[in-house]
Structure formats: structure tokens, C-alpha cells
Write an enzyme that holds these catalytic residues in place. Structure first.
Site, PDB file in Angstrom:
ATOM      1  N   ASN A  17     -10.289  -0.484  -0.767  1.00 54.13           N
ATOM      2  CA  ASN A  17      -8.860  -0.447  -0.633  1.00 54.13           C
ATOM      3  C   ASN A  17      -8.355  -0.770  -2.050  1.00 54.13           C
ATOM      4  O   ASN A  17      -8.517  -1.890  -2.227  1.00 54.13           O
ATOM      5  CB  ASN A  17      -8.486  -1.014   0.511  1.00 54.13           C
ATOM      6  CG  ASN A  17      -7.101  -1.093   0.946  1.00 54.13           C
ATOM      7  OD1 ASN A  17      -6.205  -0.491   0.073  1.00 54.13           O
ATOM      8  ND2 ASN A  17      -6.460  -1.495   1.927  1.00 54.13           N
ATOM      9  N   CYS A  25       0.714  -1.185  -0.172  1.00 46.14           N
ATOM     10  CA  CYS A  25       0.093   0.040  -0.137  1.00 46.14           C
ATOM     11  C   CYS A  25       0.829   1.237   0.034  1.00 46.14           C
ATOM     12  O   CYS A  25       0.332   2.283  -0.425  1.00 46.14           O
ATOM     13  CB  CYS A  25      -0.835  -0.177   1.240  1.00 46.14           C
ATOM     14  SG  CYS A  25      -2.187  -1.358   1.222  1.00 46.14           S
ATOM     15  N   HIS A  42      -3.646   7.178   2.518  1.00 41.28           N
ATOM     16  CA  HIS A  42      -4.066   5.752   1.927  1.00 41.28           C
ATOM     17  C   HIS A  42      -5.365   5.486   2.215  1.00 41.28           C
ATOM     18  O   HIS A  42      -5.856   6.000   3.070  1.00 41.28           O
ATOM     19  CB  HIS A  42      -3.159   4.686   2.131  1.00 41.28           C
ATOM     20  CG  HIS A  42      -3.493   3.616   1.858  1.00 41.28           C
ATOM     21  ND1 HIS A  42      -3.829   3.102   0.554  1.00 41.28           N
ATOM     22  CD2 HIS A  42      -3.400   2.373   2.617  1.00 41.28           C
ATOM     23  CE1 HIS A  42      -4.113   1.817   0.384  1.00 41.28           C
ATOM     24  NE2 HIS A  42      -3.960   1.428   1.810  1.00 41.28           N
TER      25      HIS A  42
HETATM   26  O1  UT7 Z   1      -4.118  -1.587   3.381  1.00 40.68           O
HETATM   27  C1  UT7 Z   1      -3.286  -1.994   4.260  1.00 40.68           C
HETATM   28  C2  UT7 Z   1      -3.646  -1.684   5.477  1.00 40.68           C
HETATM   29  N1  UT7 Z   1      -4.938  -2.293   5.893  1.00 40.68           N
HETATM   30  C3  UT7 Z   1      -5.622  -1.739   7.158  1.00 40.68           C
HETATM   31  O2  UT7 Z   1      -5.000  -0.792   7.390  1.00 40.68           O
HETATM   32  C4  UT7 Z   1      -6.869  -2.294   7.512  1.00 40.68           C
HETATM   33  C5  UT7 Z   1      -6.796  -2.201   8.986  1.00 40.68           C
HETATM   34  N2  UT7 Z   1      -7.840  -3.038   9.671  1.00 40.68           N
HETATM   35  C6  UT7 Z   1      -9.145  -2.780   9.475  1.00 40.68           C
HETATM   36  O3  UT7 Z   1      -9.401  -1.763   8.714  1.00 40.68           O
HETATM   37  C7  UT7 Z   1     -10.342  -3.237  10.464  1.00 40.68           C
HETATM   38  O4  UT7 Z   1      -9.628  -4.080  11.528  1.00 40.68           O
HETATM   39  C8  UT7 Z   1     -11.336  -4.085   9.708  1.00 40.68           C
HETATM   40  C9  UT7 Z   1     -12.012  -3.413   8.813  1.00 40.68           C
HETATM   41  C10 UT7 Z   1     -10.598  -5.127   8.885  1.00 40.68           C
HETATM   42  C11 UT7 Z   1     -12.272  -4.892  10.865  1.00 40.68           C
HETATM   43  O5  UT7 Z   1     -12.796  -3.959  11.631  1.00 40.68           O
HETATM   44  P1  UT7 Z   1     -12.642  -4.379  12.988  1.00 40.68           P
HETATM   45  O6  UT7 Z   1     -13.530  -3.204  13.882  1.00 40.68           O
HETATM   46  O7  UT7 Z   1     -11.238  -4.467  13.593  1.00 40.68           O
HETATM   47  O8  UT7 Z   1     -13.546  -5.583  13.426  1.00 40.68           O
HETATM   48  P2  UT7 Z   1     -12.865  -7.230  13.870  1.00 40.68           P
HETATM   49  O9  UT7 Z   1     -11.829  -7.510  12.869  1.00 40.68           O
HETATM   50  O10 UT7 Z   1     -12.505  -6.843  15.405  1.00 40.68           O
HETATM   51  O11 UT7 Z   1     -14.177  -8.080  13.889  1.00 40.68           O
HETATM   52  C12 UT7 Z   1     -15.224  -7.745  14.686  1.00 40.68           C
HETATM   53  C13 UT7 Z   1     -16.417  -8.689  14.367  1.00 40.68           C
HETATM   54  C14 UT7 Z   1     -15.844 -10.205  14.482  1.00 40.68           C
HETATM   55  O12 UT7 Z   1     -16.902 -11.130  14.936  1.00 40.68           O
HETATM   56  P3  UT7 Z   1     -16.792 -11.407  16.540  1.00 40.68           P
HETATM   57  O13 UT7 Z   1     -15.592 -11.992  16.844  1.00 40.68           O
HETATM   58  O14 UT7 Z   1     -16.701 -10.037  17.276  1.00 40.68           O
HETATM   59  O15 UT7 Z   1     -18.000 -12.020  16.627  1.00 40.68           O
HETATM   60  C15 UT7 Z   1     -15.794 -10.520  12.879  1.00 40.68           C
HETATM   61  O16 UT7 Z   1     -15.929 -12.061  12.670  1.00 40.68           O
HETATM   62  O17 UT7 Z   1     -16.839  -8.510  12.984  1.00 40.68           O
HETATM   63  C16 UT7 Z   1     -16.766 -10.085  12.268  1.00 40.68           C
HETATM   64  N3  UT7 Z   1     -16.528  -9.735  10.786  1.00 40.68           N
HETATM   65  C17 UT7 Z   1     -17.831  -9.592  10.173  1.00 40.68           C
HETATM   66  N4  UT7 Z   1     -18.989  -9.264  10.091  1.00 40.68           N
HETATM   67  C18 UT7 Z   1     -19.593  -8.979   8.916  1.00 40.68           C
HETATM   68  C19 UT7 Z   1     -15.505  -9.771  10.263  1.00 40.68           C
HETATM   69  N5  UT7 Z   1     -15.741  -9.464   8.977  1.00 40.68           N
HETATM   70  C20 UT7 Z   1     -17.080  -9.233   8.691  1.00 40.68           C
HETATM   71  C21 UT7 Z   1     -17.793  -9.049   7.807  1.00 40.68           C
HETATM   72  N6  UT7 Z   1     -19.075  -8.997   7.867  1.00 40.68           N
HETATM   73  N7  UT7 Z   1     -17.361  -8.687   6.520  1.00 40.68           N
END
Ligand code: UT7
Length: 336
Positions: A293, A116, A263
Site C-alpha cells: 500500500n 490514501c 486504491h
Molecule cells: O490504505 C488505508 C486503508 N487501509 C485499509 O483499508 C486496510 C484495512 N484493513 C485490512 O486490510 C486488514 O484488516 C488487515 C490486513 C490489516 C488485517 O487483516 P484481518 O484479516 O482483518 O486480520 P486481524 O487484524 O483481524 O488479525 C487477525 C490475527 C490477529 O491474531 P488473533 O487475535 O486472531 O490471535 C492478529 O494479531 O492476525 C494477527 N496478525 C498477524 N499475524 C501475522 C496481525 N498482523 C499480523 C502479521 N503477521 N503481520
């Protein structure tokens, strides 16, 4: 004897996305996710997916627009640098395919892999070549075709909903005496390979002496893996750090910057950075809502949009910053 330092400037911009638009509601139909989750967690509403095109095809379309805006032709280019994490083939690089598509004979072309942050890495390489006098005009591209490598089952939902396909290109050339206001300023680059496995596609690959086995396939190692929260936290910290670093190197304050082009990984990352640094959100344009992204393509796509919409004008000071897999991160100041 006085020698005048050669400066590099961005003389043209272009972007391209494939026509197929995929909404969050489309994704709801194929995996366990919701429009609400995707919007709230990332800000993304739609993204574009290829239908048969590859990375060099998207790069080609963006390049044509950049060349037109720079008022030059492919034959005027001395070098092509294409930054991507989703090349058409393991080798040769997509830059070679693009060079051929552009009808060029022996113009040098290379791929650059810094994920990225790749556009800023490539821009810095171009700047160095131009300032050293080795080349006069260089095409710098960020292009990504993510959709064919994503897992669109519920298993891959945390990553698959975030990424889109697209390309952004700029022409960088030696600034003439009439370009006193336009220049590519300092760019700072960083990487920290100890975190490679926090965000990666592990296979196919040569490490450990195997390429791609049935076990790898069964374990889904051919798909991107990301520790989302970990990456999020690092992204916010490093983006703040590197923004301060580049401002200090340039001898500028936050108020001297007209636009911050961050980004486009997650709108929440950029909002957090803006809030913690007290940067007004009006100075932070975003297009993640439409495109998701697009890794190395995100910043040049955003740049082209803000230039074509008239939001960015010649002479405006831009600060660009990115963070991604590697980890890599980078920031640069450009007077457009
Ligand atoms: O470009 C390179 C750099 N990339 C980044 O900078 C991305 C960095 N990370 C992020 O943007 C965020 O961490 C995400 C958008 C990937 C995830 O958001 P989050 O608020 O950190 O959510 P999480 O990973 O902690 O997941 C929360 C919940 C989980 O369920 P439980 O364990 O709380 O029951 C996941 O299983 O959301 C669930 N989950 C989803 N639910 C619905 C994960 N993906 C999805 C989905 N739809 N697509």
C-alpha cells in the site's frame, strides 16, 4: 457569443520506486509474521523501501518520467500539487523541496493532505484550476516514504507489513481541440473526521498542547495505528457507494468503464468490491502484490504501469476510487 468550456486532460504519467525490494520472507526474519499470513490477508508479496531517500526524492524521479511522457519540461508547469501523508518535514511541504530539485525559481507548489484519497483530491484541484483558466499545466503527484515511520517489531506487524514506498505523477493540462477523447471527468470527494483515530499517526502533533513526550514514545504513538477490521469494512462500503455515485453523476453504467483503478490497500478489499458490484476482475488491474500500500501514490503508480504496458490506451474510460485515513474517500472518471 459562444464560450467553449476548457477541459483538463492527463497528458503524461510516471512512477518510481526505490530499488530495495523487501519480501515477506525478509519480514519473517525481523518480526513474528509469515509470508502465508501476509499473502492471504492482503495479497502483498513484496514492497520497496527507501535507503536514504525521502518523499521529495521519490517524487522527483516519478516527475521526470511524467514530464517526459507529457513531452514538456518542468519550466512548462504552472503549479505543483504533491499529495502525501509522509512528508520529508513537518514544514515546509515536500512540494517545495521538489520544486527546488526541478530547478524551478518561483513556480507555486503545495502539499495536499488527504491520505490514501490524496491523489484524487489533488487531481480535482488541478482540474478546477485548469477548467477555470487560471493555470494551463499542473503536475499532480502522490508520493510516500512510509518505511522510516513503521514499527518493524512484532508490536507493529499488523501495519508494517502492508505499506511500501513509491511515487506516481501525472501532468494535467488544458485539452486542445485535437483531444476530443481525453478529459478528466467528474471527481467526487468525501471525508468523515469522526473516524480520525481509527487510522492515524497521533504524534508528533500539536493537539492537547504537547508535541512529543517520553510517554508518547514509550506508548509507540509515533507509529501508525489502524483498527484493521473496522477500516476494512468501511473501505468496502464507501468504495461501492462512491463508485455508484460517480457513475450516476457521469450518466454511465458499469459496462461503460474499461478499467477500474482502485486504491491498492488490500487485494481482498478490491475483490470484495468487485464481487459485490459484479465488476469482472479482468477490469481491475492491481500492483499491490509488488508494492504494498503506497497510500497517495498507489493510484498514479498503477495508472502509469497500465499505460506503459499498453493495457490502457488513449480514449479508454477509467474509473478511479480510493478510501483511507481521515476517513477520506473519493472517485473520479477519466477518459485517458
Ligand atoms: O490504505 C488505508 C486503508 N487501509 C485499509 O483499508 C486496510 C484495512 N484493513 C485490512 O486490510 C486488514 O484488516 C488487515 C490486513 C490489516 C488485517 O487483516 P484481518 O484479516 O482483518 O486480520 P486481524 O487484524 O483481524 O488479525 C487477525 C490475527 C490477529 O491474531 P488473533 O487475535 O486472531 O490471535 C492478529 O494479531 O492476525 C494477527 N496478525 C498477524 N499475524 C501475522 C496481525 N498482523 C499480523 C502479521 N503477521 N503481520
Amino acid at each position: 457569443m459562444s464560450s467553449t468550456k476548457i477541459k483538463a486532460k492527463i497528458s503524461g504519467t510516471g512512477m518510481h520506486v526505490p530499488p530495495k525490494v523487501v519480501s515477506n520472507f525478509d519480514l519473517e526474519k525481523i518480526m513474528d509474521t509469515t509470508d502465508e499470513w501476509i499473502r492471504q490477508r492482503s495479497g502483498i508479496e513484496t514492497r520497496h523501501h527507501v535507503e536514504g531517500q525521502g518523499t521529495a526524492d521519490l517524487a522527483y524521479e516519478a516527475t521526470l518520467k511524467a514530464l517526459e511522457s507529457a513531452k514538456c519540461t518542468a519550466k512548462d508547469l504552472d503549479l505543483i500539487i504533491l499529495s502525501t501523508l509522509s512528508a520529508d518535514h513537518m514544514f515546509p511541504g515536500s512540494s517545495a523541496l521538489l520544486q527546488h530539485k526541478l530547478g524551478l525559481e518561483t513556480t507555486p507548489a503545495m502539499d495536499l493532505r488527504a491520505q490514501c484519497s490524496g491523489f484524487l483530491y489533488a487531481l480535482n484541484v488541478a482540474k478546477a484550476f485548469i477548467e477555470s483558466g487560471i493555470y494551463k499545466r499542473i503536475l499532480v503527484i502522490g508520493a510516500e516514504t512510509h518505511s522510516p515511520v513503521l514499527d518493524f517489531t512484532t508490536r507493529g506487524r499488523d501495519v508494517a507489513v502492508l505499506f511500501g514506498d513509491g511515487a506516481g505523477a501525472v501532468v494535467v493540462e488544458a485539452a486542445g481541440p485535437q483531444d476530443s477523447k481525453s478529459s478528466v471527468g467528474n471527481i467526487v470527494l468525501h471525508s468523515q473526521g469522526q473516524f480520525a483515530d481509527r487510522l492515524w499517526i497521533e504524534r508528533p502533533g500539536t493537539s492537547g498542547g504537547t508535541w512529543f513526550t517520553e510517554q508518547h514514545r514509550a506508548e509507540g504513538r509515533q507509529y501508525p495505528y489502524m483498527e484493521g477490521r473496522y477500516v476494512f469494512k468501511h473501505a468496502v462500503e464507501r468504495l461501492i457507494e462512491v463508485t455508484n455515485e460517480i457513475l450516476e453523476k457521469e450518466g454511465l453504467g458499469l459496462g461503460d468503464i474499461d478499467h477500474f483503478l482502485f486504491h491498492q490497500a488490500n487485494i481482498r478489499i478490491n475483490e470484495k468490491v468487485a464481487e459485490m458490484m459484479k465488476i469482472p476482475l479482468e477490469k481491475c488491474p492491481s500492483n499491490i502484490q509488488k508494492y504494498g500500500n503506497c497510500s497517495a501514490a498507489s493510484i498514479p503508480m498503477l495508472l502509469d504501469e497500465v499505460v506503459r504496458s499498453g493495457r490502457v490506451k488513449r480514449g479508454d474510460k477509467l474509473l478511479m476510487a480510493a478510501f483511507g485515513a481521515g476517513f477520506t474517500w473519493a472517485a473520479g472518471v477519466v477518459q485517458f
